[in-house]
Motif scaffolding. Structure first.
Motif, short mmCIF file in Angstrom:
data_model
loop_
_atom_site.label_atom_id
_atom_site.label_comp_id
_atom_site.label_asym_id
_atom_site.label_seq_id
_atom_site.Cartn_x
_atom_site.Cartn_y
_atom_site.Cartn_z
N GLY A 12 0.81 -1.28 -0.19
CA GLY A 12 0.26 -0.09 0.19
C GLY A 12 0.92 1.23 0.09
N ALA A 13 1.84 1.39 0.39
CA ALA A 13 2.81 2.10 0.45
C ALA A 13 3.79 2.10 -0.50
CB ALA A 13 3.80 2.03 1.36
N THR A 40 0.70 11.25 3.15
CA THR A 40 0.54 10.30 4.40
C THR A 40 -1.38 11.71 4.11
OG1 THR A 40 1.62 9.32 5.18
CG2 THR A 40 -0.56 9.61 6.05
N ARG A 43 -4.14 11.11 0.76
CA ARG A 43 -4.85 9.72 1.24
C ARG A 43 -5.27 9.46 3.06
NH1 ARG A 43 0.29 6.61 -0.43
NH2 ARG A 43 0.38 7.77 -2.31
N LEU A 46 -5.33 5.61 3.84
CA LEU A 46 -4.59 5.26 5.01
C LEU A 46 -4.61 5.25 6.64
CD1 LEU A 46 -1.18 6.27 3.05
CD2 LEU A 46 -2.63 3.69 2.83
N CYS A 50 -5.96 2.29 9.18
CA CYS A 50 -4.91 2.62 10.87
C CYS A 50 -6.13 2.70 12.13
CB CYS A 50 -4.13 3.03 10.87
SG CYS A 50 -2.58 2.93 9.79
#
Length: 60
Positions: A12-13, A40, A43, A46, A50
């Motif tokens: 995903g990175a 980030t 996005r 993401l 988490c």
């Protein structure tokens, strides 16, 4: 800056991550962290991912 041979970024990175960075000095590391945080920011999925894994929610 150079990356560690054979290191792979987490799924995903995108391309260049700080996970496989071999910074020559603290300034390079700080710049890489700042760049990653800026990416980030655009996005939100993401961050949501988490939070979901921890059971937490973000309210505004």
């Amino acid at each position: 800056m150079q990356t560690i041979p054979g290191a792979t970024p987490p799924s995903g990175a995108g391309g260049s991550t700080i996970g496989n960075l071999a910074a020559a000095n603290l300034d390079q590391l700080a710049a890489a962290v700042k760049r990653s945080l800026k990416k980030t920011r655009y996005r939100p999925h993401l961050i949501d991912g988490c939070l979901i894994d921890t059971g937490l929610t973000l309210t505004s």
